[in-house]
Design an enzyme around this catalytic site. Structure first.
Site, PDB file in Angstrom:
ATOM      1  N   LYS A  53     -16.196  -6.962   4.740  1.00 21.67           N
ATOM      2  CA  LYS A  53     -15.236  -7.937   4.625  1.00 21.67           C
ATOM      3  C   LYS A  53     -15.176  -9.135   5.943  1.00 21.67           C
ATOM      4  O   LYS A  53     -14.120  -9.646   6.039  1.00 21.67           O
ATOM      5  CB  LYS A  53     -13.962  -6.763   4.136  1.00 21.67           C
ATOM      6  CG  LYS A  53     -13.168  -7.231   2.936  1.00 21.67           C
ATOM      7  CD  LYS A  53     -12.004  -6.864   2.735  1.00 21.67           C
ATOM      8  CE  LYS A  53     -11.307  -6.790   1.591  1.00 21.67           C
ATOM      9  NZ  LYS A  53     -10.601  -6.304   0.893  1.00 21.67           N
ATOM     10  N   ARG A  83      -1.606  -6.234  -8.393  1.00 20.04           N
ATOM     11  CA  ARG A  83      -0.589  -6.514  -8.064  1.00 20.04           C
ATOM     12  C   ARG A  83      -0.837  -7.842  -8.527  1.00 20.04           C
ATOM     13  O   ARG A  83       0.734  -7.951  -9.305  1.00 20.04           O
ATOM     14  CB  ARG A  83      -0.882  -7.697  -6.429  1.00 20.04           C
ATOM     15  CG  ARG A  83      -0.182  -6.724  -5.786  1.00 20.04           C
ATOM     16  CD  ARG A  83      -1.144  -6.838  -4.570  1.00 20.04           C
ATOM     17  NE  ARG A  83      -2.841  -7.414  -4.571  1.00 20.04           N
ATOM     18  CZ  ARG A  83      -3.615  -8.162  -3.184  1.00 20.04           C
ATOM     19  NH1 ARG A  83      -3.131  -8.272  -2.152  1.00 20.04           N
ATOM     20  NH2 ARG A  83      -4.320  -8.107  -3.747  1.00 20.04           N
ATOM     21  N   SER A 132      -2.694  -7.941   2.763  1.00 19.52           N
ATOM     22  CA  SER A 132      -3.530  -7.728   4.900  1.00 19.52           C
ATOM     23  C   SER A 132      -3.431  -8.931   4.630  1.00 19.52           C
ATOM     24  O   SER A 132      -3.340  -9.454   6.335  1.00 19.52           O
ATOM     25  CB  SER A 132      -4.529  -6.664   4.661  1.00 19.52           C
ATOM     26  OG  SER A 132      -3.941  -5.334   4.027  1.00 19.52           O
ATOM     27  N   HIS A 141       0.656  -1.258   0.076  1.00 19.06           N
ATOM     28  CA  HIS A 141       0.043  -0.092   0.231  1.00 19.06           C
ATOM     29  C   HIS A 141       0.951   1.368   0.209  1.00 19.06           C
ATOM     30  O   HIS A 141       0.498   1.857  -0.719  1.00 19.06           O
ATOM     31  CB  HIS A 141      -0.923   0.308   1.418  1.00 19.06           C
ATOM     32  CG  HIS A 141      -2.221  -0.545   1.515  1.00 19.06           C
ATOM     33  ND1 HIS A 141      -2.628  -1.587   2.439  1.00 19.06           N
ATOM     34  CD2 HIS A 141      -2.904  -1.296   0.609  1.00 19.06           C
ATOM     35  CE1 HIS A 141      -3.114  -2.554   1.677  1.00 19.06           C
ATOM     36  NE2 HIS A 141      -3.359  -2.226   0.944  1.00 19.06           N
TER      37      HIS A 141
END
Ligand code: PNS
Length: 166
Positions: A43, A93, A131, A19
């Site tokens: 989430k 990514r 994460s 990030h």
């Protein structure tokens, strides 16, 4: 003067070096970058509270004079409009990120055709960092010090010694 303000939205539970790498890249090409933590995330239960995540990001972005952090609720397009932002910054990514990101970008375009999504790629060394993986690896005793800012490592350690966190 023509200035570009962009929002970098996300869950940031917690902030990773991936990030941070994206923030550094974004800060170079837009005039103002606002890192925005979604408060009402779907989430599941986060590890860090929103104020904890905000504090970690605030500390990590100290070296940038055109980056700030805040939180938002509801639709990203509404928040972006409130902020007077013309663009949303997102990181990609790998190809696996593309489908989700494409859908979000197109939905956001449908909701607000004026808002552009900018995609940037983090440094190769962070392409596998997320994460979710950081939390999983740390919980099992793995070393994540090269992958997250130092304050995040400290906070992860503090979480594991605090009772009732699991
Ligand atoms: O870090 P994440 O979880 O990949 O970030 C996802 C985020 C926060 C960018 C996305 O869930 C979002 O923008 N949520 C706000 C609600 C919204 O605007 N939904 C419609 C866009 S598809």
């Amino acid at each position: 003067m023509h200035t570009v303000k962009a929002i970098y939205p996300g869950t940031f539970d917690p902030l990773t070096n991936g990030h941070l790498d994206l923030i550094a890249r974004g800060a170079k090409i837009v005039d103002e970058l606002v890192v925005a933590i979604l408060r009402n995330s779907e989430k599941g239960t986060p590890l860090f509270t929103v104020p904890e995540r905000e504090e970690m990001i605030r500390e990590a972005i100290q070296g940038f004079d055109n980056v700030s952090v805040t939180t938002f609720n509801g639709l990203l397009v509404d928040f972006a409009r409130q902020q007077g932002a013309k663009a949303v910054l997102r990181g990609i990514r790998a190809i696996s990120d593309y489908e989700y990101e494409f859908q979000m970008a197109m939905m956001n375009r449908k909701l607000d055709p004026e808002l552009e999504t900018l995609f940037m790629m983090p440094a190769e060394k962070y392409t596998y960092v997320s994460s979710r993986l950081i939390k999983g690896v740390f919980r099992l005793g793995g070393d994540v010090t090269a992958l997250v800012p130092p304050l995040v490592v400290e906070r992860l350690k503090a979480k594991t010694v605090t009772p009732n966190n699991e």
